[in-house]
Design a protein around this motif. Structure first.
Motif, PDB file in Angstrom:
ATOM      1  N   ASP A  74     -27.723   2.143 -12.678  1.00  0.00           N
ATOM      2  CA  ASP A  74     -27.317   0.951 -12.206  1.00  0.00           C
ATOM      3  C   ASP A  74     -25.741   0.696 -12.317  1.00  0.00           C
ATOM      4  O   ASP A  74     -24.974   0.297 -11.657  1.00  0.00           O
ATOM      5  N   GLN A  75     -25.083   1.449 -13.274  1.00  0.00           N
ATOM      6  CA  GLN A  75     -23.721   1.396 -13.636  1.00  0.00           C
ATOM      7  C   GLN A  75     -23.054   2.241 -12.426  1.00  0.00           C
ATOM      8  O   GLN A  75     -22.056   1.891 -11.987  1.00  0.00           O
ATOM      9  N   HIS A  78     -23.105   0.128  -9.221  1.00  0.00           N
ATOM     10  CA  HIS A  78     -22.143  -0.926  -9.210  1.00  0.00           C
ATOM     11  C   HIS A  78     -20.634  -0.295  -9.478  1.00  0.00           C
ATOM     12  O   HIS A  78     -19.810  -0.878  -8.413  1.00  0.00           O
ATOM     13  N   ARG A  81     -19.801   0.789  -5.355  1.00  0.00           N
ATOM     14  CA  ARG A  81     -19.631  -0.189  -4.798  1.00  0.00           C
ATOM     15  C   ARG A  81     -18.162  -0.769  -5.092  1.00  0.00           C
ATOM     16  O   ARG A  81     -17.435  -1.015  -4.034  1.00  0.00           O
ATOM     17  N   ARG A  82     -17.821  -0.933  -6.208  1.00  0.00           N
ATOM     18  CA  ARG A  82     -16.258  -1.487  -6.706  1.00  0.00           C
ATOM     19  C   ARG A  82     -15.002  -0.481  -6.030  1.00  0.00           C
ATOM     20  O   ARG A  82     -14.338  -1.000  -5.691  1.00  0.00           O
TER      21      ARG A  82
END
Length: 90
Positions: A74-75, A78, A81-82
């Motif tokens: 999940d990290q 995320h 995407r960032r």
């Protein structure tokens, strides 16, 4: 290295790790990212050293994520995407 937050992964490394988590195949990851299998393998070796974990183990034709890879999945998504959004803005 404990997690993505404390790592200094570049966008390419994040994209490859994210794709490997989804595709579970070096070949498909290379095709998806329009790069070579040796290039993916090289980055995976680097990531394994950074995280002090194999991250993926071969299971027949598939790459099975380790507990560590699943823990950071999940990290990774995320952070990827960032970084993509920052690259577009910057």
């Amino acid at each position: 290295m404990a997690d993505i937050a404390s790592s200094e992964l570049n966008l390419r490394e994040l994209r490859i790790l994210h794709a490997l988590l989804h595709e579970r195949s070096i070949t498909r990851t290379a095709e998806l990212l329009a790069t070579t299998q040796p290039g993916i393998s090289k980055v995976l070796r680097h990531l394994r050293a950074q995280f002090a974990d194999p991250l993926f183990v071969r299971n027949g034709h598939a790459m099975q994520p380790t507990a560590k890879a699943l823990e950071i999945a999940d990290q990774v998504a995320h952070a990827a995407r960032r970084r993509r959004q920052s690259a577009r803005l910057g």
